[in-house]
Design a protein around this motif. Structure first.
Motif, PDB file in Angstrom:
ATOM      1  N   LYS A 152      10.534  -5.648  47.370  1.00 31.85           N
ATOM      2  CA  LYS A 152      10.844  -4.486  46.545  1.00 31.85           C
ATOM      3  C   LYS A 152      11.916  -4.768  45.492  1.00 31.85           C
ATOM      4  N   GLN A 153      12.403  -5.978  45.457  1.00 35.53           N
ATOM      5  CA  GLN A 153      13.475  -6.352  44.531  1.00 35.53           C
ATOM      6  C   GLN A 153      12.903  -6.722  43.165  1.00 35.53           C
ATOM      7  N   ALA A 154      13.560  -6.268  42.097  1.00 30.23           N
ATOM      8  CA  ALA A 154      13.110  -6.579  40.739  1.00 30.23           C
ATOM      9  C   ALA A 154      13.191  -8.081  40.473  1.00 30.23           C
ATOM     10  N   VAL A 155      12.190  -8.611  39.829  1.00 31.23           N
ATOM     11  CA  VAL A 155      12.160 -10.049  39.557  1.00 31.23           C
ATOM     12  C   VAL A 155      13.318 -10.469  38.649  1.00 31.23           C
ATOM     13  N   SER A 156      13.820  -9.552  37.833  1.00 32.98           N
ATOM     14  CA  SER A 156      14.942  -9.867  36.942  1.00 32.98           C
ATOM     15  C   SER A 156      16.183 -10.306  37.708  1.00 32.98           C
ATOM     16  N   THR A 157      16.264  -9.958  39.000  1.00 33.21           N
ATOM     17  CA  THR A 157      17.420 -10.339  39.817  1.00 33.21           C
ATOM     18  C   THR A 157      17.207 -11.659  40.551  1.00 33.21           C
ATOM     19  N   PHE A 158      16.032 -12.256  40.420  1.00 36.51           N
ATOM     20  CA  PHE A 158      15.704 -13.464  41.166  1.00 36.51           C
ATOM     21  C   PHE A 158      16.360 -14.697  40.542  1.00 36.51           C
ATOM     22  N   SER A 159      16.791 -15.619  41.399  1.00 31.11           N
ATOM     23  CA  SER A 159      17.278 -16.922  40.940  1.00 31.11           C
ATOM     24  C   SER A 159      16.095 -17.790  40.516  1.00 31.11           C
ATOM     25  N   VAL A 160      16.398 -18.955  39.954  1.00 32.67           N
ATOM     26  CA  VAL A 160      15.337 -19.884  39.547  1.00 32.67           C
ATOM     27  C   VAL A 160      14.482 -20.293  40.745  1.00 32.67           C
ATOM     28  N   GLY A 161      15.129 -20.597  41.857  1.00 35.04           N
ATOM     29  CA  GLY A 161      14.384 -20.997  43.041  1.00 35.04           C
ATOM     30  C   GLY A 161      13.521 -19.880  43.597  1.00 35.04           C
ATOM     31  N   MET A 162      14.034 -18.644  43.567  1.00 33.14           N
ATOM     32  CA  MET A 162      13.258 -17.497  44.046  1.00 33.14           C
ATOM     33  C   MET A 162      12.044 -17.260  43.157  1.00 33.14           C
ATOM     34  N   ARG A 163      12.211 -17.443  41.858  1.00 34.31           N
ATOM     35  CA  ARG A 163      11.087 -17.288  40.933  1.00 34.31           C
ATOM     36  C   ARG A 163      10.011 -18.333  41.223  1.00 34.31           C
ATOM     37  N   GLN A 164      10.443 -19.543  41.523  1.00 34.65           N
ATOM     38  CA  GLN A 164       9.482 -20.590  41.826  1.00 34.65           C
ATOM     39  C   GLN A 164       8.714 -20.269  43.107  1.00 34.65           C
ATOM     40  N   ARG A 165       9.406 -19.748  44.096  1.00 38.10           N
ATOM     41  CA  ARG A 165       8.744 -19.341  45.329  1.00 38.10           C
ATOM     42  C   ARG A 165       7.738 -18.219  45.060  1.00 38.10           C
ATOM     43  N   LEU A 166       8.140 -17.256  44.211  1.00 32.83           N
ATOM     44  CA  LEU A 166       7.238 -16.158  43.870  1.00 32.83           C
ATOM     45  C   LEU A 166       6.018 -16.672  43.115  1.00 32.83           C
ATOM     46  N   ALA A 167       6.222 -17.653  42.247  1.00 33.14           N
ATOM     47  CA  ALA A 167       5.096 -18.236  41.504  1.00 33.14           C
ATOM     48  C   ALA A 167       4.113 -18.913  42.452  1.00 33.14           C
ATOM     49  N   ILE A 168       4.636 -19.572  43.489  1.00 32.35           N
ATOM     50  CA  ILE A 168       3.763 -20.197  44.481  1.00 32.35           C
ATOM     51  C   ILE A 168       3.016 -19.122  45.270  1.00 32.35           C
ATOM     52  N   ALA A 169       3.722 -18.027  45.597  1.00 33.85           N
ATOM     53  CA  ALA A 169       3.061 -16.908  46.287  1.00 33.85           C
ATOM     54  C   ALA A 169       1.921 -16.356  45.444  1.00 33.85           C
ATOM     55  N   ARG A 170       2.160 -16.204  44.162  1.00 38.87           N
ATOM     56  CA  ARG A 170       1.123 -15.681  43.266  1.00 38.87           C
ATOM     57  C   ARG A 170      -0.067 -16.629  43.200  1.00 38.87           C
ATOM     58  N   ALA A 171       0.210 -17.913  43.250  1.00 36.49           N
ATOM     59  CA  ALA A 171      -0.872 -18.900  43.152  1.00 36.49           C
ATOM     60  C   ALA A 171      -1.773 -18.906  44.380  1.00 36.49           C
ATOM     61  N   ILE A 172      -1.223 -18.542  45.547  1.00 34.72           N
ATOM     62  CA  ILE A 172      -2.009 -18.681  46.776  1.00 34.72           C
ATOM     63  C   ILE A 172      -2.447 -17.348  47.376  1.00 34.72           C
ATOM     64  N   ILE A 173      -2.004 -16.230  46.801  1.00 31.28           N
ATOM     65  CA  ILE A 173      -2.223 -14.946  47.461  1.00 31.28           C
ATOM     66  C   ILE A 173      -3.699 -14.557  47.566  1.00 31.28           C
ATOM     67  N   ASN A 174      -4.526 -15.007  46.638  1.00 35.12           N
ATOM     68  CA  ASN A 174      -5.951 -14.670  46.718  1.00 35.12           C
ATOM     69  C   ASN A 174      -6.754 -15.734  47.475  1.00 35.12           C
ATOM     70  N   LYS A 175      -6.029 -16.587  48.212  1.00 35.30           N
ATOM     71  CA  LYS A 175      -6.645 -17.620  49.065  1.00 35.30           C
ATOM     72  C   LYS A 175      -7.641 -18.474  48.280  1.00 35.30           C
ATOM     73  N   PRO A 176      -7.166 -19.163  47.254  1.00 32.75           N
ATOM     74  CA  PRO A 176      -8.069 -19.970  46.428  1.00 32.75           C
ATOM     75  C   PRO A 176      -8.596 -21.188  47.179  1.00 32.75           C
ATOM     76  N   LYS A 177      -9.733 -21.684  46.730  1.00 32.38           N
ATOM     77  CA  LYS A 177     -10.273 -22.911  47.294  1.00 32.38           C
ATOM     78  C   LYS A 177      -9.584 -24.138  46.697  1.00 32.38           C
ATOM     79  N   LEU A 178      -9.074 -23.976  45.466  1.00 35.55           N
ATOM     80  CA  LEU A 178      -8.388 -25.062  44.774  1.00 35.55           C
ATOM     81  C   LEU A 178      -7.043 -24.554  44.281  1.00 35.55           C
ATOM     82  N   LEU A 179      -5.987 -25.302  44.586  1.00 37.56           N
ATOM     83  CA  LEU A 179      -4.634 -24.965  44.163  1.00 37.56           C
ATOM     84  C   LEU A 179      -4.126 -26.070  43.247  1.00 37.56           C
ATOM     85  N   ILE A 180      -3.741 -25.712  42.018  1.00 36.12           N
ATOM     86  CA  ILE A 180      -3.262 -26.675  41.032  1.00 36.12           C
ATOM     87  C   ILE A 180      -1.797 -26.368  40.752  1.00 36.12           C
TER      88      ILE A 180
END
Length: 241
Positions: free
Chosen positions: A128-156
């Motif tokens: 529930k936290q605004a992304v504007s408050t995220f550190s660089v590392g937290m943003r990277q973790r969120l980006a990885i979450a976004r990449a895998i959330i739809n359970k892709p067959k291929l992850l780049i």
């Protein structure tokens, strides 16, 4: 295309202003494997990833992903791909949850595993936290979450551990191994940290002058280059066999 091959390119070429960045590039990535792509800065890794994810159109050559040609089945391919390329961009004023919901809508996915996905990438209780408050590392973790959330067959993943602390790097290493070995997700990953690729990859490809110069299994490289992956990488970049 062989059913066990997830990514295959044939003579892939991309030019900008008559300068070839990717030149007759041939790459083969097998199902359920982790393919580590190595190369110096500015050598074409990100351009190759953008071609494979449909962000750029090839000047020449052929791309097949999951048995489908990118030229005719781009939308079907993209539904099965998760990616992190370059600096991730989010809706800053929205929460992590909201950003992931927007992405799921864009992907036309009915997955409802946002909290679980955030937990898996180390963002427990931060949905529930605004992304504007995220550190660089937290943003990277969120980006990885976004990449895998739809359970892709291929992850780049292009430099996915950038901005992470040592604990985060270890967590992501274990997570990527779990995705490949437990969930049969195919992962194509680049990193400047050779030791990280050495920890997780099944296959190593080295790109230089826009081409994949070598593709070897990591097990065969460990036999030939007992001092580590760095020596192999430098040998290929310097024109070795």
């Amino acid at each position: 295309m062989d059913n066990s091959i997830v990514v295959k390119t044939e003579n892939l070429t991309k030019s900008f202003s008559n300068k070839e960045i990717i030149k007759n590039c041939n790459i083969t990535v097998y199902e359920g494997s982790i393919y580590g792509l190595l190369g110096a800065n500015g050598i074409g890794k990100t351009t190759l990833f953008k071609l494979l994810t449909g962000l750029l159109k090839p000047t020449m050559g052929k791309i097949e992903i999951l048995g489908m040609g990118m030229a005719v089945s781009k939308n079907d391919i993209l539904r099965n791909i998760g990616c992190l390329i370059e600096t991730p961009v989010f809706y800053e004023h929205l929460s992590a949850n909201q950003n992931l919901k927007i992405h799921l809508g864009y992907m036309d996915s009915d997955e409802n595993n946002i909290e679980h996905t955030l937990e898996r990438v180390g963002l427990v209780g931060l949905g529930k936290q605004a992304v504007s408050t995220f550190s660089v590392g937290m943003r990277q973790r969120l980006a990885i979450a976004r990449a895998i959330i739809n359970k892709p067959k291929l992850l780049i993943l292009d430099e996915p551990i950038s901005g992470l602390d040592p604990m985060g790097i270890r967590d992501m290493r274990e997570f990527f191994l779990e995705l490949a070995k437990t969930h049969n997700m195919t992962i194509l990953i680049s990193s400047h940290i050779l030791s990280e690729i050495e920890h997780i990859a099944d296959t190593i490809g080295v790109i230089n002058n826009g081409k994949i110069m070598k593709e070897h299994t990591l097990s065969s490289l460990k036999t030939q280059f007992t001092d580590g992956l760095e020596n192999y990488f430098l040998d290929v970049m310097n024109g070795g066999k």
